[in-house]
Enzyme design. Structure first.
Site: not given
Ligand code: G3P
Ligand code: CA
Length: 341
Positions: A14, A56, A150
């Site tokens: 992550h 992010h 993402e």
């Molecule tokens: O993409 C999965 C997770 O990362 C979603 O939360 O806010 O960390 O991108 P975020």
């Molecule tokens: Ca993410």
């Protein structure tokens, strides 16, 4: 090259190994792979000149040194992003060359003071660099390494003449990335994923937040909520354009009123998603006490590592197909022990 074992949950780093290094840096991604991650996860935003960079969110303040750079002081702005009024420095106001002059800083320096020691060391990566790193690391570790981008704020960028999906697919196809061994694409928005479905066969993941609505749905006056999307009927609708879902982990096992995790409270989410033909990759598993359920903390220090194994084991037992974690080394060990005790 060894293939990944079928049916083994994938470990998705992550924002890289973000428990150990500032998030979304090449160092964080490389560390994740050496720790055992199967996939590295870049969140993507756009620059003024249409490049995809790993941050992010489009507001750069929390993870770069932009606020300390006098030459960019005049770029500070206030605008609405996904329905929220925000003030700061935004990626869409900077060229890639300008972004490259910035340096990454730790988002959570109180919780992760060790990471903050790397402040100022690393630039903000562009997608093509991440893909080159992925390819090189795969050759080093001798196993498939995937990338799991993402799209962040895709409607916001499209409204500003910066369409993300076309550019993203063009780059991934040019790098020969199309199958689930090496790539997934994810988004909290719906229309961007549906657009991607028309552009590519790359597997798609619909992210589901614990509350609220996708921004693109809200922006057009739609009533669909994430809670509705997480029902059996909602998951069957998602299966019309996506291959899996990335739910907030509380949709699988909600904590009780005192913040404890109890497997007896598990919902039907995983079974419902599997019946709809969807893979399930919940987020986000973090080892520090401050993020863990009350009954998996070890001591009172929120920055100290707690019992991630206990928390993650409860989710692995539900039959999840992968998971996002800030500590991919721990995640891979816990996954392997659960598979082969
Ligand atoms: O993409 C999965 C997770 O990362 C979603 O939360 O806010 O960390 O991108 P975020
Ligand atoms: Ca993410």
């Amino acid at each position: 090259m060894a293939q990944r074992r079928r049916g083994t949950p994938i470990v998705i780093a992550h924002r890289g190994a973000s428990g150990y290094l500032p998030e979304h840096t090449l160092a964080a991604y490389a560390t994740a792979v050496f720790q055992g991650a199967d996939f590295i996860e870049p969140d993507l935003v756009m620059t003024r000149d249409g490049q995809l960079i790993a941050r992010h969110d489009n507001r750069l303040d929390a993870t770069t040194d932009v606020a300390r750079r006098p030459e960019f002081a005049h770029r500070r702005a206030t605008r609405e992003v996904d329905g929220q009024r925000l003030t700061g420095w935004f990626s869409e106001d900077f060229t890639l060359a300008e972004i490259r002059s910035l340096r990454a800083v730790e988002r959570l320096p109180q919780l992760r003071p060790g990471n903050a020691r790397f402040d100022g060391q690393f630039p903000v990566p562009v997608l093509e660099e991440i893909l080159a790193l992925r390819h090189a690391l795969e050759g080093v570790v001798g196993r498939p390494i995937g990338v799991y981008p993402e799209t962040k704020h895709p409607t916001h960028f499209r409204e500003r003449g910066l369409p993300m999906e076309e550019r993203l697919v063009q780059i991934l196809h040019a790098h020969g990335l199309e199958d689930s061994q090496r790539v997934y694409l994810q988004s909290f928005e719906v229309t961007g994923l549906q657009r991607l479905r028309r552009l590519t066969r790359i597997p798609l993941i619909q992210l589901l937040a614990a509350t609220g609505q996708p921004h693109d749905v809200a922006a057009t006056g739609g009533t669909l909520t994430y809670a509705q999307m997480a029902t059996s009927a909602g998951l069957h609708q998602i299966a019309r354009y996506a291959d899996g879902v990335g739910p907030d982990k509380s949709l699988l096992i909600p904590r009780d009123a005192s913040g404890r995790l109890d497997s007896g409270r598990a919902t039907a989410f995983v079974a419902d998603a599997h019946r709809a033909g969807l893979a399930v990759h919940p987020y986000t598993f973090r080892a520090e006490n401050g993020f863990l359920p009350a009954n998996h903390r070890l001591g009172d220090d929120p920055a100290a590592l707690g019992d991630l194994a206990g928390e993650l084991a409860a989710f692995l037992a539900l039959g999840i197909d992968g998971f996002f974690t800030d500590q991919p080394g721990l995640g891979a060990q816990i996954r392997d022990i659960a598979r082969d005790p």
